[in-house]
Design an enzyme around this catalytic site. Structure first.
Site, PDB file in Angstrom:
ATOM      1  N   SER A 152       1.706   3.877   5.132  1.00 27.46           N
ATOM      2  CA  SER A 152       1.439   2.529   5.622  1.00 27.46           C
ATOM      3  C   SER A 152       2.431   2.257   6.734  1.00 27.46           C
ATOM      4  CB  SER A 152       1.638   1.510   4.486  1.00 27.46           C
ATOM      5  OG  SER A 152       1.756   0.189   4.978  1.00 27.46           O
ATOM      6  N   TYR A 165       5.988  -1.625  -3.140  1.00 30.89           N
ATOM      7  CA  TYR A 165       5.075  -0.928  -2.223  1.00 30.89           C
ATOM      8  C   TYR A 165       5.851  -0.326  -1.063  1.00 30.89           C
ATOM      9  CZ  TYR A 165       1.026  -0.292   0.892  1.00 30.89           C
ATOM     10  OH  TYR A 165       0.069   0.229   1.733  1.00 30.89           O
TER      11      TYR A 165
END
Length: 274
Positions: A152, A165
């Site tokens: 990401s 995350y």
């Protein structure tokens, strides 16, 4: 790409790619793109069997085999056995794309240990174990291979409300670099792909026409399409990327370049809340 393993083969064989989280979004787009490039594909799903079966149909429409299996990356280490079973069913494995993932929208002070552990298992420990399993098989085959980890933009920059995350994706990015070093002698490359905002079920934008979505804070002015991420993955999964390893490939419409501009143009404190 040619129907041959990365290290050659006599007679030539059809390469096999395994894609975790292939039931929707980026995972589905990757599976279909790799089939277009001449690969048989194995896909895993967690909750959406119907989605995985749709992916399988699209792969088969490209003229290639597709095997489907359920994988819960929070069930470790045993759950990873599914990866080996898919490789056995398809006869080999040449490419692994670790795409399955999860996240949170909870401030640091409000997080429970169980939530943090689940995100780390799915986004970091699971991909580690899947990669380890597949790398051992690739080494035994002796024909090299490709490992692509979907991280990401938060592999590189933090986000409020996404502590586990960000920790997992940052860790996966650095893990990818270690894998690149340790697996190079076997002809196995390892790279990460770091998407920004992509129109997928995870961002509540399934089947969205990205050209009709306005994102002033992204230089290209819109979210990305999952197929735009899949195109980069396909390059890294193919033979033409044979001298490319240990790199993070950002696919974000320029989002990461907006740091100073975002700081100077924010008009409220709303960013302090997830």
């Amino acid at each position: 790409m040619s129907n041959a393993p990365f290290g050659g083969g006599n007679p030539p064989v059809t390469p096999v790619a395994l894609v975790t989280g292939g039931d929707s979004g980026i995972g589905r787009a990757v599976a279909v793109k790799l089939a277009e490039q001449g690969m048989d594909v194995g896909v895993t799903w967690h909750r959406d069997l119907a989605g995985a079966e749709k992916t399988a149909r699209e792969v088969r429409e490209k003229g290639h085999r597709c095997a489907v299996a359920q994988l819960d990356l929070a069930d470790l280490p045993g759950g990873v056995d599914v990866i080996g079973a898919l490789a056995d069913e398809l006869g080999r494995v040449d490419v692994l794309v670790n795409c399955a993932g999860t996240g949170t929208s909870t401030r640091l002070l409000d997080l429970e240990h169980s939530t943090v552990q689940q995100v780390l298992d799915v986004d970091l420990i699971g991909p580690f174990l899947c990669s380890q399993n597949v790398a051992r098989r690739m080494i035994a085959q002796g024909t090299g291979g490709r490992i692509v980890n979907i991280t990401s933009v938060h592999e590189h920059q933090p986000r409020v409300g996404a502590a586990p995350y960000c920790a997992a994706k940052g860790g996966l990015g650095l893990l990818t670099q270690v894998m690149a070093l340790e697996l190079a002698e076997y002809g196995i490359t390892a790279n990460s792909v770091a998407p920004g905002e992509i129109a997928t079920p995870m961002t509540d934008q399934e089947d969205t026409d990205v050209a009709k979505v306005d994102r002033p804070g992204i230089p290209l002015g819109r979210p990305g399409d999952a197929r735009e991420v899949a195109a980069v993955v396909a390059f890294l999964a193919g033979p033409e990327s044979s001298y490319t390893t240990g790199a993070s490939w950002v696919v974000d419409g320029g989002m990461l370049r907006m740091g100073p501009q975002a700081a100077s143009h924010l008009t409220s404190d709303s960013w302090r809340r997830p």
